[in-house]
Design a protein around this motif. Structure first.
Motif, PDB file in Angstrom:
ATOM      1  N   PRO A  98      15.805  47.072  16.082  1.00 24.42           N
ATOM      2  CA  PRO A  98      15.824  46.828  17.537  1.00 24.42           C
ATOM      3  C   PRO A  98      16.252  45.409  17.885  1.00 24.42           C
ATOM      4  O   PRO A  98      17.029  45.203  18.832  1.00 24.42           O
ATOM      5  N   GLY A  99      15.783  44.436  17.132  1.00 25.11           N
ATOM      6  CA  GLY A  99      16.183  43.055  17.395  1.00 25.11           C
ATOM      7  C   GLY A  99      17.628  42.785  17.038  1.00 25.11           C
ATOM      8  O   GLY A  99      18.339  42.072  17.759  1.00 25.11           O
ATOM      9  N   PHE A 100      18.088  43.387  15.941  1.00 23.91           N
ATOM     10  CA  PHE A 100      19.473  43.186  15.515  1.00 23.91           C
ATOM     11  C   PHE A 100      20.477  43.765  16.509  1.00 23.91           C
ATOM     12  O   PHE A 100      21.589  43.255  16.644  1.00 23.91           O
ATOM     13  N   LEU A 101      20.111  44.846  17.167  1.00 20.33           N
ATOM     14  CA  LEU A 101      21.031  45.557  18.053  1.00 20.33           C
ATOM     15  C   LEU A 101      20.838  45.209  19.521  1.00 20.33           C
ATOM     16  O   LEU A 101      21.549  45.741  20.382  1.00 20.33           O
ATOM     17  N   LYS A 102      19.900  44.352  19.814  1.00 18.83           N
ATOM     18  CA  LYS A 102      19.618  43.966  21.192  1.00 18.83           C
ATOM     19  C   LYS A 102      20.799  43.207  21.786  1.00 18.83           C
ATOM     20  O   LYS A 102      21.449  42.406  21.113  1.00 18.83           O
ATOM     21  N   ASP A 103      21.091  43.464  23.058  1.00 18.88           N
ATOM     22  CA  ASP A 103      22.153  42.728  23.735  1.00 18.88           C
ATOM     23  C   ASP A 103      21.877  41.229  23.644  1.00 18.88           C
ATOM     24  O   ASP A 103      20.729  40.781  23.750  1.00 18.88           O
ATOM     25  N   LYS A 104      22.947  40.464  23.431  1.00 20.24           N
ATOM     26  CA  LYS A 104      22.820  39.019  23.296  1.00 20.24           C
ATOM     27  C   LYS A 104      23.418  38.335  24.525  1.00 20.24           C
ATOM     28  O   LYS A 104      24.630  38.411  24.774  1.00 20.24           O
ATOM     29  N   GLU A 105      22.557  37.690  25.283  1.00 22.46           N
ATOM     30  CA  GLU A 105      23.021  37.000  26.482  1.00 22.46           C
ATOM     31  C   GLU A 105      23.813  35.751  26.102  1.00 22.46           C
ATOM     32  O   GLU A 105      23.443  35.015  25.179  1.00 22.46           O
ATOM     33  N   VAL A 106      24.921  35.528  26.813  1.00 25.84           N
ATOM     34  CA  VAL A 106      25.760  34.350  26.598  1.00 25.84           C
ATOM     35  C   VAL A 106      25.939  33.664  27.952  1.00 25.84           C
ATOM     36  O   VAL A 106      26.334  34.308  28.930  1.00 25.84           O
ATOM     37  N   ILE A 107      25.626  32.397  28.020  1.00 26.99           N
ATOM     38  CA  ILE A 107      25.752  31.660  29.274  1.00 26.99           C
ATOM     39  C   ILE A 107      27.214  31.277  29.496  1.00 26.99           C
ATOM     40  O   ILE A 107      27.815  30.557  28.690  1.00 26.99           O
ATOM     41  N   THR A 108      27.779  31.786  30.597  1.00 24.83           N
ATOM     42  CA  THR A 108      29.146  31.445  31.005  1.00 24.83           C
ATOM     43  C   THR A 108      29.122  31.142  32.507  1.00 24.83           C
ATOM     44  O   THR A 108      28.049  31.011  33.109  1.00 24.83           O
ATOM     45  N   ASP A 109      30.278  31.108  33.123  1.00 26.15           N
ATOM     46  CA  ASP A 109      30.325  30.897  34.576  1.00 26.15           C
ATOM     47  C   ASP A 109      30.130  32.192  35.351  1.00 26.15           C
ATOM     48  O   ASP A 109      30.197  32.214  36.577  1.00 26.15           O
ATOM     49  N   ALA A 110      29.876  33.304  34.642  1.00 20.87           N
ATOM     50  CA  ALA A 110      29.615  34.581  35.300  1.00 20.87           C
ATOM     51  C   ALA A 110      28.172  34.641  35.793  1.00 20.87           C
ATOM     52  O   ALA A 110      27.308  33.876  35.346  1.00 20.87           O
ATOM     53  N   ALA A 111      27.911  35.580  36.690  1.00 22.32           N
ATOM     54  CA  ALA A 111      26.530  35.822  37.103  1.00 22.32           C
ATOM     55  C   ALA A 111      25.728  36.356  35.921  1.00 22.32           C
ATOM     56  O   ALA A 111      24.539  36.055  35.771  1.00 22.32           O
ATOM     57  N   MET A 112      26.381  37.144  35.106  1.00 24.39           N
ATOM     58  CA  MET A 112      25.752  37.656  33.885  1.00 24.39           C
ATOM     59  C   MET A 112      26.832  37.920  32.857  1.00 24.39           C
ATOM     60  O   MET A 112      27.887  38.480  33.182  1.00 24.39           O
ATOM     61  N   SER A 113      26.598  37.523  31.630  1.00 29.28           N
ATOM     62  CA  SER A 113      27.516  37.868  30.544  1.00 29.28           C
ATOM     63  C   SER A 113      26.706  38.040  29.271  1.00 29.28           C
ATOM     64  O   SER A 113      25.749  37.298  29.034  1.00 29.28           O
ATOM     65  N   TYR A 114      27.083  39.041  28.510  1.00 26.86           N
ATOM     66  CA  TYR A 114      26.339  39.319  27.273  1.00 26.86           C
ATOM     67  C   TYR A 114      27.224  40.080  26.303  1.00 26.86           C
ATOM     68  O   TYR A 114      28.295  40.599  26.664  1.00 26.86           O
ATOM     69  N   VAL A 115      26.768  40.145  25.058  1.00 31.00           N
ATOM     70  CA  VAL A 115      27.439  40.913  24.012  1.00 31.00           C
ATOM     71  C   VAL A 115      26.569  42.118  23.684  1.00 31.00           C
ATOM     72  O   VAL A 115      25.367  41.974  23.436  1.00 31.00           O
ATOM     73  N   ALA A 116      27.174  43.299  23.698  1.00 27.04           N
ATOM     74  CA  ALA A 116      26.473  44.533  23.343  1.00 27.04           C
ATOM     75  C   ALA A 116      27.005  45.055  22.016  1.00 27.04           C
ATOM     76  O   ALA A 116      28.185  44.873  21.695  1.00 27.04           O
ATOM     77  N   TYR A 117      26.121  45.674  21.247  1.00 30.93           N
ATOM     78  CA  TYR A 117      26.496  46.209  19.934  1.00 30.93           C
ATOM     79  C   TYR A 117      26.379  47.728  19.984  1.00 30.93           C
ATOM     80  O   TYR A 117      25.280  48.285  19.966  1.00 30.93           O
ATOM     81  N   GLU A 118      27.518  48.395  20.066  1.00 23.60           N
ATOM     82  CA  GLU A 118      27.560  49.841  20.290  1.00 23.60           C
ATOM     83  C   GLU A 118      28.211  50.554  19.117  1.00 23.60           C
ATOM     84  O   GLU A 118      29.133  50.022  18.492  1.00 23.60           O
ATOM     85  N   PRO A 119      27.774  51.777  18.812  1.00 25.12           N
ATOM     86  CA  PRO A 119      28.299  52.500  17.642  1.00 25.12           C
ATOM     87  C   PRO A 119      29.752  52.902  17.808  1.00 25.12           C
ATOM     88  O   PRO A 119      30.268  53.022  18.924  1.00 25.12           O
ATOM     89  N   LEU A 120      30.405  53.114  16.665  1.00 27.28           N
ATOM     90  CA  LEU A 120      31.818  53.494  16.658  1.00 27.28           C
ATOM     91  C   LEU A 120      32.030  54.999  16.674  1.00 27.28           C
ATOM     92  O   LEU A 120      32.977  55.508  17.263  1.00 27.28           O
ATOM     93  N   GLY A 121      31.173  55.746  15.954  1.00 19.36           N
ATOM     94  CA  GLY A 121      31.369  57.193  15.839  1.00 19.36           C
ATOM     95  C   GLY A 121      31.079  57.671  14.427  1.00 19.36           C
ATOM     96  O   GLY A 121      30.104  57.247  13.801  1.00 19.36           O
ATOM     97  N   VAL A 122      31.951  58.511  13.910  1.00 20.28           N
ATOM     98  CA  VAL A 122      31.784  59.052  12.556  1.00 20.28           C
ATOM     99  C   VAL A 122      32.300  58.023  11.550  1.00 20.28           C
ATOM    100  O   VAL A 122      33.428  57.542  11.662  1.00 20.28           O
ATOM    101  N   VAL A 123      31.469  57.692  10.558  1.00 19.93           N
ATOM    102  CA  VAL A 123      31.851  56.724   9.524  1.00 19.93           C
ATOM    103  C   VAL A 123      31.794  57.414   8.165  1.00 19.93           C
ATOM    104  O   VAL A 123      30.801  58.058   7.819  1.00 19.93           O
ATOM    105  N   LEU A 124      32.857  57.277   7.403  1.00 20.84           N
ATOM    106  CA  LEU A 124      32.953  57.851   6.068  1.00 20.84           C
ATOM    107  C   LEU A 124      32.469  56.848   5.026  1.00 20.84           C
ATOM    108  O   LEU A 124      32.825  55.671   5.078  1.00 20.84           O
ATOM    109  N   ALA A 125      31.669  57.327   4.077  1.00 22.37           N
ATOM    110  CA  ALA A 125      31.246  56.508   2.944  1.00 22.37           C
ATOM    111  C   ALA A 125      31.786  57.107   1.657  1.00 22.37           C
ATOM    112  O   ALA A 125      31.593  58.295   1.391  1.00 22.37           O
ATOM    113  N   VAL A 126      32.468  56.296   0.866  1.00 25.31           N
ATOM    114  CA  VAL A 126      32.940  56.699  -0.457  1.00 25.31           C
ATOM    115  C   VAL A 126      32.108  55.906  -1.459  1.00 25.31           C
ATOM    116  O   VAL A 126      32.256  54.692  -1.576  1.00 25.31           O
ATOM    117  N   MET A 127      31.219  56.601  -2.151  1.00 24.25           N
ATOM    118  CA  MET A 127      30.185  55.923  -2.930  1.00 24.25           C
ATOM    119  C   MET A 127      30.292  56.199  -4.431  1.00 24.25           C
ATOM    120  O   MET A 127      30.778  57.250  -4.846  1.00 24.25           O
TER     121      MET A 127
END
Length: 451
Positions: A98-127
């Motif tokens: 939960p902490g690793f994936l939490k949105d990260k606020e970034v102070i800019t000249d915007a009213a609000m700006s942040y970085v979000a970490y969202e999934p890509l989809g299906v990921v293949l593993a070759v192991m």
């Protein structure tokens, strides 16, 4: 037909009908459809499911360890430790995701700006087969917690482990299609990776496999993570605690019968303590107990396939022909390779330049830390290096000069859920584990809101 053969007895354990293209396409679609719902599942709910997986692993660790021992020859005590490490991984990420994936606020000249970490989809593993459970869980746990769904293409000789891992996720309540095992050979990987609904790939394996998969991913503009081979050096400086170093180096080279990308494959010893340390090292190597992987007293099992032992024997013979001398061991019988030590002063021989995947160590004597650094870096690999010294402050100043993904001081190179893991040069790129691992397959999304 995909066959699982016990490398210790040579007997067939099971065989599996490979999936046809229609079945594989259906599984990709199922993974994609499952992703649409899974990505909406709250991270805390995902963590509870992963926590349950860890508990399940511990309850059935003896059964899973036995399966690994049968399929790839891993000594059973080490196989139990592998399952326990997988459970630790589950606990670590369920506590921290939960902490690793939490949105990260970034102070800019915007009213609000942040970085979000969202999934890509299906990921293949070759192991790979050498850590049949750990390698898969190292990939799957953070990837699933990030909200992706997983397709596994496991090594053919541990298909029983692959099928059992899929069953674990199903039994522990993961939605259908979230984690699927593809019963396919390597020839089908390109077809899977080229599918538009497969968004990324993680591969742990050989240089050749890594180059092939990276080329396919690059051609299709898909993210890839590669954890490839290694030829790790272990450096014994003249001020090292020799007893501590000796015990650690034995495990660093010979655990898992030497079948590890991060094993200590080149032993570099300062000339001032070389005779004493090498003599003591040889004594300990000769004490290692070989035998039936299912015997709890066995430390050295067999290699996972007979051709792997043949390859190791060829590397040894080519090195001896080029001038290396054999200090102990050297015998092979089918898939069993005796714990072996060579010595050379030529850094260009096969065992100093190539990855040796088995219980074969090469010793080289150096004169001073500058030469040790030069020898350590003198390969195309860069997974890790281990250095033994009692002068911690001095060695810290040299750490930036090692061309490695990891530097361990007074410890063997190892993977730890809390720390990023991966290499440089021909050892690959990208990082698994730790904070970096769970963000390997996410969309790092910038959000900028002007008031």
């Amino acid at each position: 037909m995909i066959k699982s053969i016990n490398p210790y007895t040579g007997k067939l354990i099971a065989q599996y009908e490979a999936y046809d293209e229609t079945t594989v396409m259906h599984m990709i679609e199922k993974g994609s459809n499952s992703f649409l719902a899974w990505r909406k599942t709250g991270v805390h709910e995902r963590c509870e499911l992963i926590k349950g997986v860890g508990d399940h692993l511990l309850k059935k660790k003896d059964a899973y360890a036995r399966l690994m021992s049968l399929e790839m020859g891993k000594p059973v005590k080490q196989a139990i430790a592998e399952i326990e490490k997988c459970a630790w991984l589950c606990d670590y990420y369920s506590d921290n995701a939960p902490g690793f994936l939490k949105d990260k606020e970034v102070i800019t000249d915007a009213a609000m700006s942040y970085v979000a970490y969202e999934p890509l989809g299906v990921v293949l593993a070759v192991m790979p087969w050498n850590y049949p459970f750990w390698q898969v869980f190292r990939f799957a746990v953070p990837t699933l917690l990030a909200g992706n769904t997983c397709l596994l293409k496991h090594a053919s000789n541990v298909m029983g482990c692959a099928e059992e891992i899929q069953k674990i996720f199903i039994d522990c309540g993961f939605p259908e299609g979230t984690f699927q095992n593809l019963v396919i050979g390597s020839d089908k990987v390109e077809m899977v990776l080229e599918h538009p609904k497969v968004r990324a790939v993680s591969l742990t394996g050989s240089e050749a496999a890594g180059k092939a998969v990276a080329a396919i991913a690059g051609k299709n503009i898909k993210s890839s993570l590669l954890e490839l081979g290694g030829s790790n050096a272990t450096i014994i400086l003249k001020d090292a605690d020799l007893k501590e170093a000796l015990n650690t180096v034995i495990n660093a080279r010979y655990q898992n019968t030497g079948q590890s990308c991060i094993a200590a494959k080149r032993l570099l010893v300062d000339k001032h303590i070389a005779d004493e340390f090498i003599d003591r090292f040889l004594e300990e190597v000769k004490k290692l107990r070989s035998g039936d992987p299912l015997d709890e007293e066995t430390y050295i099992g067999v290699l996972a396939r007979e051709e792997l032992a043949e390859e190791l024997e060829d590397q040894m013979n080519r090195s001896i022909t080029a001038g290396a001398t054999i200090l102990c061991g050297g015998d092979r019988k089918r898939a069993y390779f005796e714990p072996t030590v060579l010595k050379t002063n030529d850094p260009t021989v096969a065992v100093m330049q190539e990855e040796t995947f088995g219980p074969l160590m090469c010793v080289c004597v150096f004169d001073g830390i500058e030469e040790a650094i030069e020898l350590s870096n003198q390969t195309n690999f860069g997974l890790g290096v281990s250095i033994f010294t009692q002068d911690i402050e001095r060695i810290k100043s040299y750490i930036p000069r090692f061309e490695e993904g990891a530097v361990f001081v007074n410890e063997l190179v190892k993977s730890d859920p809390r720390l990023p893991f991966g290499g440089v040069k021909n050892s690959g790129y990208g990082r698994e584990l730790g904070l970096e691992g769970i963000r390997s397959f996410v969309n790092v999304k910038t959000v900028y809101i002007k008031g």
